[in-house]
Design a protein around this motif. Structure first.
Motif, PDB file in Angstrom:
ATOM      1  N   SER A  11      84.509  83.823  -8.142  1.00 53.57           N
ATOM      2  CA  SER A  11      84.492  83.772  -9.602  1.00 53.57           C
ATOM      3  C   SER A  11      85.926  83.852 -10.111  1.00 53.57           C
ATOM      4  N   GLY A  12      86.057  83.727 -11.433  1.00 51.19           N
ATOM      5  CA  GLY A  12      87.314  84.007 -12.105  1.00 51.19           C
ATOM      6  C   GLY A  12      88.509  83.212 -11.637  1.00 51.19           C
ATOM      7  N   ILE A  13      89.634  83.907 -11.497  1.00 50.42           N
ATOM      8  CA  ILE A  13      90.896  83.257 -11.160  1.00 50.42           C
ATOM      9  C   ILE A  13      90.825  82.577  -9.800  1.00 50.42           C
ATOM     10  N   CYS A  31      87.984  81.342   0.143  1.00 49.22           N
ATOM     11  CA  CYS A  31      87.263  82.402   0.838  1.00 49.22           C
ATOM     12  C   CYS A  31      86.454  83.269  -0.127  1.00 49.22           C
ATOM     13  N   VAL A  32      85.291  83.693   0.325  1.00 53.90           N
ATOM     14  CA  VAL A  32      84.438  84.603  -0.432  1.00 53.90           C
ATOM     15  C   VAL A  32      83.939  85.695   0.501  1.00 53.90           C
ATOM     16  N   THR A  37      77.896  84.190  -3.471  1.00 50.15           N
ATOM     17  CA  THR A  37      78.690  84.087  -4.696  1.00 50.15           C
ATOM     18  C   THR A  37      79.403  82.753  -4.819  1.00 50.15           C
ATOM     19  N   ALA A  38      79.298  81.898  -3.809  1.00 48.05           N
ATOM     20  CA  ALA A  38      80.021  80.617  -3.817  1.00 48.05           C
ATOM     21  C   ALA A  38      79.255  79.513  -4.534  1.00 48.05           C
ATOM     22  N   GLU A  39      78.060  79.795  -5.032  1.00 45.06           N
ATOM     23  CA  GLU A  39      77.228  78.735  -5.611  1.00 45.06           C
ATOM     24  C   GLU A  39      77.901  78.034  -6.778  1.00 45.06           C
ATOM     25  N   VAL A  54      84.610  76.735   2.417  1.00 52.74           N
ATOM     26  CA  VAL A  54      84.321  78.060   1.849  1.00 52.74           C
ATOM     27  C   VAL A  54      84.017  79.042   2.989  1.00 52.74           C
ATOM     28  N   PRO A  55      85.044  79.595   3.627  1.00 48.68           N
ATOM     29  CA  PRO A  55      84.815  80.570   4.698  1.00 48.68           C
ATOM     30  C   PRO A  55      84.364  81.915   4.142  1.00 48.68           C
TER      31      PRO A  55
END
Length: 291
Positions: A11-13, A31-32, A37-39, A54-55
Motif C-alpha cells: 500500500s501507500g508509498i 516486496c510484501v 496485501t498485493a491485490e 511480487v516476492p
C-alpha cells in the motif's frame, strides 16, 4: 534495464513507487510481507499493462530477507536500486507504551533497513555501482511530538545509519539517500491513528492525552498528500546523483525544516500544541497527582 527492489509495497508509498519504476520499464521486485496485501498493486499493474515481480519478504526476519534477496539475484543478477520503504508506526507514552510495540518499531524501521542493505551491498560493491534509498520520515529529522517518541527514535536512528553508510560505501561507487517525507496519505498514517484510537481511555495517567493525540493524527491524515508525489521523489532521487543525503519530501516537510532552523524545542513545543489544539480541541488536563 535497472533492477529495483522495494520493500513494503502492499500500500501507500511502496505501492506507488513500484508502479512508478515499472512505468519506466525497470525490472521491479515489489516486496510484501503478506501476499494477500498485493491485490491492489497487481490490479493496478494489470490495468496499466505493467510487469513486476511480487516476492514475499518480511524485513524483520533474517531468513526471509536472505531467501528473497538470493532468489531475486539468482534470477536477475545484482540489485541496482534498493528502496527501504517498509515501516510501521505506533504511538504511546514513553513511560507506559508496551515494550513489544516499541521493539516492533525499531525491528521494522531500523533493523529491517539494515538487513536489506547488508543483503544487497555485496552485489553492489562487486559491480561498483548501486543506489540505496532509505525512506525515513520528517519525524526523524525534527522534534518528537508527545506520544511519538519511539517512532521518531526509529527514524532518527535510520538517518544516522544512512550517514555512516553514505561515507562507507561512497568509495565503491554506491549512493545512499535518506528521504524524509512529511504527511502522505499512506496506510502507516491510517494504522497509526487507528492504533492510537484503540488505546484504553480514562484509566491511566496518559490515556486522555493519548486519545487527544489520536484525534490530531486523524485530522492530519485527512489532509495528507498523495503518495504518488513521494514515489516521484524516490524515482528522482535515484536518477539524480546530486540528490542530498538528507532530502525532505513534501511541502509541509520543507516548510517545517525552514521553520525549525535554530529554534529550540522549548520554543517549538507551544506552537505545535497550538496547532494540535486547533485540530483536535483543547489538550486534556492531567489527572491530579496520585491518580
Amino acid at each position: 534495464m535497472t533492477a529495483v527492489l522495494i520493500t513494503g509495497c502492499g500500500s501507500g508509498i511502496g505501492l506507488e513507487t513500484a508502479l512508478a519504476f515499472a512505468r519506466r520499464g525497470d525490472r521491479v521486485h515489489a516486496c510484501v510481507r503478506n501476499p494477500a496485501t498485493a491485490e491492489e498493486l497487481l490490479r493496478r499493474a494489470r490495468a496499466e499493462d505493467l510487469t513486476l515481480d511480487v516476492p514475499q519478504l518480511d524485513v524483520t526476519d533474517d531468513t526471509s530477507v536472505t531467501a528473497a534477496v538470493t532468489a531475486v539475484q539468482d534470477r536477475n543478477g545484482p540489485v541496482d536500486v534498493l528502496v527501504n520503504n517498509a515501516g510501521v508506526d505506533r504511538t504511546g507514552p514513553v513511560e507506559t507504551m508496551p515494550l513489544d510495540q516499541a521493539r516492533t518499531l525499531m525491528e521494522t524501521n531500523y533493523w529491517g533497513a539494515l538487513r536489506m542493505s547488508r543483503a544487497v551491498l555485496p552485489g553492489m560493491r562487486a559491480r561498483g555501482s548501486g543506489v540505496i534509498v532509505n525512506v525515513s520520515s520528517l519525524a526523524g529529522r525534527t522534534f518528537a511530538v508527545p506520544h511519538g517518541g519511539f517512532y521518531a527514535a526509529s527514524k532518527a536512528a535510520l538517518g544516522a545509519l544512512s550517514e555512516a553508510l553514505y561515507a562507507e560505501v561512497q568509495p565503491f561507487g554506491i549512493r545512499v539517500v535518506c528521504l524524509e517525507p512529511g504527511s502522505f496519505a499512506s496506510a502507516i498514517q491510517r494504522k497509526s491513528a487507528a492504533c492510537t484510537a484503540g488505546q484504553p481511555s480514562g484509566t491511566g495517567p496518559y490515556d486522555a492525552d493519548h486519545a487527544w493525540l489520536s484525534r490530531f493524527l486523524t485530522r492530519v491524515a485527512e489532509g495528507a498528500a498523495d503518495c504518488a508525489e513521494a514515489a516521484e521523489a524516490i524515482v528522482a532521487a535515484v536518477d539524480d546523483p546530486d540528490t542530498p543525503l538528507h532530502t525532505a519530501v513534501g511541502k509541509d516537510a520543507e516548510a517545517a525544516l525552514r521553520f525549525l532552523a535554530g529554534v529550540p524545542y522549548e520554543q517549538w513545543l507551544p506552537s505545535f500544541l497550538d496547532q494540535a489544539q486547533s485540530l483536535a480541541g483543547p489538550r486534556p488536563v492531567p489527572p491530579p497527582a496520585g491518580h
